[in-house]
Design an enzyme around this catalytic site. Structure first.
Site, PDB file in Angstrom:
ATOM      1  N   SER A  21      -2.661  -3.577   7.503  1.00 57.04           N
ATOM      2  CA  SER A  21      -1.261  -3.722   7.078  1.00 57.04           C
ATOM      3  C   SER A  21      -0.616  -5.020   7.569  1.00 57.04           C
ATOM      4  O   SER A  21       0.577  -5.048   7.881  1.00 57.04           O
ATOM      5  CB  SER A  21      -0.441  -2.510   7.531  1.00 57.04           C
ATOM      6  OG  SER A  21      -1.034  -1.328   7.069  1.00 57.04           O
TER       7      SER A  21
ATOM      8  N   PRO B  69      -7.772  -3.287   4.989  1.00 54.99           N
ATOM      9  CA  PRO B  69      -8.650  -4.302   5.600  1.00 54.99           C
ATOM     10  C   PRO B  69      -7.896  -5.284   6.494  1.00 54.99           C
ATOM     11  O   PRO B  69      -8.474  -5.828   7.442  1.00 54.99           O
ATOM     12  CB  PRO B  69      -9.264  -5.025   4.384  1.00 54.99           C
ATOM     13  CG  PRO B  69      -8.293  -4.795   3.268  1.00 54.99           C
ATOM     14  CD  PRO B  69      -7.727  -3.419   3.515  1.00 54.99           C
TER      15      PRO B  69
ATOM     16  N   TYR C  41       0.825   5.972  -5.795  1.00 57.65           N
ATOM     17  CA  TYR C  41       1.590   4.742  -5.556  1.00 57.65           C
ATOM     18  C   TYR C  41       2.755   4.714  -6.551  1.00 57.65           C
ATOM     19  O   TYR C  41       2.614   4.288  -7.692  1.00 57.65           O
ATOM     20  CB  TYR C  41       0.712   3.490  -5.702  1.00 57.65           C
ATOM     21  CG  TYR C  41      -0.567   3.504  -4.876  1.00 57.65           C
ATOM     22  CD1 TYR C  41      -0.709   4.358  -3.788  1.00 57.65           C
ATOM     23  CD2 TYR C  41      -1.632   2.665  -5.176  1.00 57.65           C
ATOM     24  CE1 TYR C  41      -1.873   4.394  -3.037  1.00 57.65           C
ATOM     25  CE2 TYR C  41      -2.803   2.681  -4.419  1.00 57.65           C
ATOM     26  CZ  TYR C  41      -2.907   3.566  -3.365  1.00 57.65           C
ATOM     27  OH  TYR C  41      -4.068   3.595  -2.625  1.00 57.65           O
TER      28      TYR C  41
ATOM     29  N   LYS D  60       0.000 -13.129  11.869  1.00 61.15           N
ATOM     30  CA  LYS D  60       1.409 -13.544  11.724  1.00 61.15           C
ATOM     31  C   LYS D  60       2.350 -12.878  12.729  1.00 61.15           C
ATOM     32  O   LYS D  60       3.529 -13.175  12.755  1.00 61.15           O
ATOM     33  CB  LYS D  60       1.887 -13.320  10.300  1.00 61.15           C
ATOM     34  CG  LYS D  60       1.962 -11.874   9.860  1.00 61.15           C
ATOM     35  CD  LYS D  60       2.415 -11.824   8.408  1.00 61.15           C
ATOM     36  CE  LYS D  60       2.371 -10.422   7.869  1.00 61.15           C
ATOM     37  NZ  LYS D  60       2.750 -10.359   6.460  1.00 61.15           N
TER      38      LYS D  60
ATOM     39  N   SER E 181     -12.468   9.547  -1.769  1.00 61.69           N
ATOM     40  CA  SER E 181     -11.722   8.824  -0.748  1.00 61.69           C
ATOM     41  C   SER E 181     -11.234   9.815   0.297  1.00 61.69           C
ATOM     42  O   SER E 181     -10.863  10.942  -0.054  1.00 61.69           O
ATOM     43  CB  SER E 181     -10.538   8.122  -1.425  1.00 61.69           C
ATOM     44  OG  SER E 181      -9.851   7.321  -0.519  1.00 61.69           O
ATOM     45  N   ASN E 182     -11.244   9.387   1.542  1.00 60.94           N
ATOM     46  CA  ASN E 182     -10.767  10.217   2.653  1.00 60.94           C
ATOM     47  C   ASN E 182     -11.589  11.495   2.822  1.00 60.94           C
ATOM     48  O   ASN E 182     -11.064  12.528   3.242  1.00 60.94           O
ATOM     49  CB  ASN E 182      -9.273  10.549   2.463  1.00 60.94           C
ATOM     50  CG  ASN E 182      -8.422   9.304   2.388  1.00 60.94           C
ATOM     51  OD1 ASN E 182      -8.352   8.543   3.349  1.00 60.94           O
ATOM     52  ND2 ASN E 182      -7.802   9.052   1.242  1.00 60.94           N
TER      53      ASN E 182
ATOM     54  N   TYR F 203     -10.253   0.541   3.076  1.00 70.13           N
ATOM     55  CA  TYR F 203      -8.814   0.306   2.853  1.00 70.13           C
ATOM     56  C   TYR F 203      -8.135  -0.067   4.161  1.00 70.13           C
ATOM     57  O   TYR F 203      -8.684   0.151   5.226  1.00 70.13           O
ATOM     58  CB  TYR F 203      -8.143   1.444   2.097  1.00 70.13           C
ATOM     59  CG  TYR F 203      -7.951   2.789   2.776  1.00 70.13           C
ATOM     60  CD1 TYR F 203      -7.072   2.965   3.832  1.00 70.13           C
ATOM     61  CD2 TYR F 203      -8.617   3.904   2.289  1.00 70.13           C
ATOM     62  CE1 TYR F 203      -6.861   4.206   4.403  1.00 70.13           C
ATOM     63  CE2 TYR F 203      -8.414   5.157   2.861  1.00 70.13           C
ATOM     64  CZ  TYR F 203      -7.532   5.298   3.921  1.00 70.13           C
ATOM     65  OH  TYR F 203      -7.329   6.528   4.489  1.00 70.13           O
TER      66      TYR F 203
HETATM   67  N1  LIG Z   1      -7.671   5.505  -0.617  1.00 70.21           N
HETATM   68  C1  LIG Z   1      -6.640   5.596   0.193  1.00 70.21           C
HETATM   69  O1  LIG Z   1      -6.274   6.677   0.690  1.00 70.21           O
HETATM   70  C2  LIG Z   1      -5.885   4.350   0.529  1.00 70.21           C
HETATM   71  C3  LIG Z   1      -4.978   4.328   1.605  1.00 70.21           C
HETATM   72  C4  LIG Z   1      -4.314   3.136   1.869  1.00 70.21           C
HETATM   73  C5  LIG Z   1      -4.538   2.012   1.093  1.00 70.21           C
HETATM   74  N2  LIG Z   1      -5.424   2.082   0.047  1.00 70.21           N
HETATM   75  C6  LIG Z   1      -5.711   0.900  -0.805  1.00 70.21           C
HETATM   76  O2  LIG Z   1      -6.066  -0.168   0.035  1.00 70.21           O
HETATM   77  C7  LIG Z   1      -5.263  -1.296  -0.279  1.00 70.21           C
HETATM   78  C8  LIG Z   1      -5.078  -2.139   0.939  1.00 70.21           C
HETATM   79  O3  LIG Z   1      -4.275  -1.468   1.887  1.00 70.21           O
HETATM   80  P1  LIG Z   1      -2.811  -1.993   2.245  1.00 70.21           P
HETATM   81  O4  LIG Z   1      -2.348  -2.869   1.146  1.00 70.21           O
HETATM   82  O5  LIG Z   1      -1.975  -0.819   2.571  1.00 70.21           O
HETATM   83  O6  LIG Z   1      -3.057  -2.764   3.593  1.00 70.21           O
HETATM   84  P2  LIG Z   1      -3.755  -4.165   3.957  1.00 70.21           P
HETATM   85  O7  LIG Z   1      -4.563  -4.698   2.848  1.00 70.21           O
HETATM   86  O8  LIG Z   1      -4.393  -3.953   5.272  1.00 70.21           O
HETATM   87  O9  LIG Z   1      -2.481  -5.088   4.204  1.00 70.21           O
HETATM   88  C9  LIG Z   1      -1.734  -5.562   3.123  1.00 70.21           C
HETATM   89  C10 LIG Z   1      -0.417  -6.126   3.619  1.00 70.21           C
HETATM   90  O10 LIG Z   1      -0.649  -7.246   4.494  1.00 70.21           O
HETATM   91  C11 LIG Z   1       0.300  -8.284   4.215  1.00 70.21           C
HETATM   92  N3  LIG Z   1      -0.489  -9.438   3.722  1.00 70.21           N
HETATM   93  C12 LIG Z   1      -1.407  -9.446   2.718  1.00 70.21           C
HETATM   94  N4  LIG Z   1      -1.937 -10.661   2.573  1.00 70.21           N
HETATM   95  C13 LIG Z   1      -1.363 -11.458   3.489  1.00 70.21           C
HETATM   96  C14 LIG Z   1      -1.509 -12.812   3.829  1.00 70.21           C
HETATM   97  N5  LIG Z   1      -2.363 -13.595   3.194  1.00 70.21           N
HETATM   98  N6  LIG Z   1      -0.761 -13.312   4.844  1.00 70.21           N
HETATM   99  C15 LIG Z   1       0.097 -12.528   5.499  1.00 70.21           C
HETATM  100  N7  LIG Z   1       0.300 -11.215   5.212  1.00 70.21           N
HETATM  101  C16 LIG Z   1      -0.440 -10.685   4.222  1.00 70.21           C
HETATM  102  C17 LIG Z   1       1.260  -7.718   3.162  1.00 70.21           C
HETATM  103  O11 LIG Z   1       2.316  -7.018   3.821  1.00 70.21           O
HETATM  104  P3  LIG Z   1       3.640  -7.724   4.412  1.00 70.21           P
HETATM  105  O12 LIG Z   1       3.965  -8.890   3.551  1.00 70.21           O
HETATM  106  O13 LIG Z   1       4.660  -6.638   4.427  1.00 70.21           O
HETATM  107  O14 LIG Z   1       3.245  -8.103   5.816  1.00 70.21           O
HETATM  108  C18 LIG Z   1       0.385  -6.688   2.469  1.00 70.21           C
HETATM  109  O15 LIG Z   1       1.150  -5.687   1.826  1.00 70.21           O
HETATM  110  C19 LIG Z   1      -3.970  -0.677  -0.836  1.00 70.21           C
HETATM  111  O16 LIG Z   1      -3.222  -1.594  -1.577  1.00 70.21           O
HETATM  112  C20 LIG Z   1      -4.526   0.451  -1.640  1.00 70.21           C
HETATM  113  O17 LIG Z   1      -4.953  -0.009  -2.910  1.00 70.21           O
HETATM  114  C21 LIG Z   1      -6.103   3.224  -0.220  1.00 70.21           C
END
Ligand SMILES: NC(=O)c1ccc[n+]([C@@H]2O[C@H](COP(=O)([O-])OP(=O)(O)OC[C@H]3O[C@@H](n4cnc5c(N)ncnc54)[C@H](OP(=O)(O)O)[C@@H]3O)[C@@H](O)[C@H]2O)c1
Length: 311
Positions: free
Chosen positions: A209, A206, A58, A215, A156-157, A204
């Site tokens: 995105s 959850p 990141y 929304k 992971s993965n 991950y």
């Molecule tokens: N291990 C791995 O390979 C791997 C891969 C991917 C991710 N991860 C981890 O998993 C975490 C979660 O994944 P992610 O952040 O990519 O996706 P996510 O949790 O599915 O979605 C997060 C995105 O949703 C939007 N959001 C969050 N809260 C909200 C709310 N209350 N209301 C409206 N929109 C909201 C924001 O984007 P917008 O404002 O742009 O809409 C935010 O960046 C990552 O931060 C990372 O730490 C790990």
């Protein structure tokens, strides 16, 4: 916020953590403000979240550095924070993963420096590489655990077969992998093995995105520079079908005086195989809202209703 034990380790993390890939993750999201990213971290810690999930990839270390800077502030106590980070991306061989013991040892040392700490609570092998036997990679992490540099071991993965090889000696504490209401394959492959071997699971993406926050509508378009424009969940008939289901969550969320995002996060928190949820956020208000999901006591009936809707 309730704490949960990570695998068989002595790490206890808040059941709702913060996914920090949008903190300093300029390679993923080019327009990020680092000051806002730091405020995202502060907001998480001020709302009872103890688990911060980051990775070298990141921002090529920038996310870890910003977290390290925030933890130096007088308001925060390192010992109350659970730092999870990951490595496998090899800057010497761009596009390749490396799990060799030497690489992992160096990766931990470098992460410790960026995070400005002397231990990492959870260290994950971010992606499997092609050459290192998985149990040898994990054995290197076990040595780092015995040396006090890391406190819990994650992968992971990894496929189920790769996980079995990695966990030959029973050292794996936690698995982080893609899972959400609309990506549930692991209920059939990984979950039985995790349960049998007392390995924690953290999904991950959850919120898929942002798609599972309610929304978007069926007409929403994403700019070519937005990663979502390349994600099949955000395209064509599949996108529209998901939106139809997400809209059906609205009346259930209203009954709890909650948002759809909070309802979805509460569903994971009630799922017997999920230990920790790490929604990401680009703004402090998103973190504060998501943290409130822990107060939502989903009934068994509503858990089942949501389960069936997305089955
Ligand atoms: N291990 C791995 O390979 C791997 C891969 C991917 C991710 N991860 C981890 O998993 C975490 C979660 O994944 P992610 O952040 O990519 O996706 P996510 O949790 O599915 O979605 C997060 C995105 O949703 C939007 N959001 C969050 N809260 C909200 C709310 N209350 N209301 C409206 N929109 C909201 C924001 O984007 P917008 O404002 O742009 O809409 C935010 O960046 C990552 O931060 C990372 O730490 C790990």
């Amino acid at each position: 916020m309730t704490d949960v034990r990570i695998g068989k380790s002595q790490v206890y993390a808040s059941t709702l953590g913060l996914g920090a890939n949008a903190v300093g993750g300029h390679n993923l999201y080019p327009d990020l403000s680092e000051e806002v990213g730091k405020e995202v971290i502060r907001t998480a810690l001020n709302n009872g979240i103890t688990l911060l999930d980051t990775a070298y990839s990141y921002g090529n270390g920038r996310s870890e550095e910003l977290i390290g800077e925030v933890l130096q502030e007088a308001a925060f106590d390192r010992s109350r924070v659970i730092l999870a980070t990951k490595a496998a991306h090899d800057s010497q061989q761009p596009g390749k993963f490396n799990n060799s013991p030497k690489f992992l040892q160096q990766a931990v040392e470098h992460a410790l420096q960026r995070l400005q700490t002397d231990y990492i609570d959870i260290f994950y092998i971010h992606f499997p590489d092609e050459m290192t036997p998985k149990n040898e990679a994990v054995a290197a992490l076990q040595q780092l655990k015995e040396a006090g540099k890391i406190r819990a071991i994650g992968v992971s993965n990894f496929s189920l077969e790769q996980l079995k090889e990695a966990n030959q000696d029973g050292y794996v504490d936690i698995v982080e992998d893609r899972f959400s209401l609309i990506h549930r394959e692991h209920e059939n492959d990984l979950f039985p093995y995790l349960k049998e071997n007392k390995i924690s699971f953290v999904p991950y993406y959850p919120l898929d995105s942002g798609l599972l926050t309610g929304k978007y509508d069926k007409e929403t378009q994403f700019a070519p520079s937005d990663l979502r424009s390349k994600n099949p969940d955000f395209k064509g008939a599949r996108f529209k079908a998901i939106i139809t289901k997400v809209n059906q969550l609205e009346p259930i969320a209203r009954d709890y005086d909650a948002t759809i995002a909070q309802l979805v996060l509460a569903w994971y928190l009630k799922h017997p195989q999920i230990d920790v949820v790490i929604p990401g956020a680009k703004r402090p208000d998103q973190v504060a809202a998501n943290a409130k999901a822990v107060d939502l006591q989903l009934t068994v009936e509503d858990f089942g209703k949501i389960d069936q809707l997305f089955k």
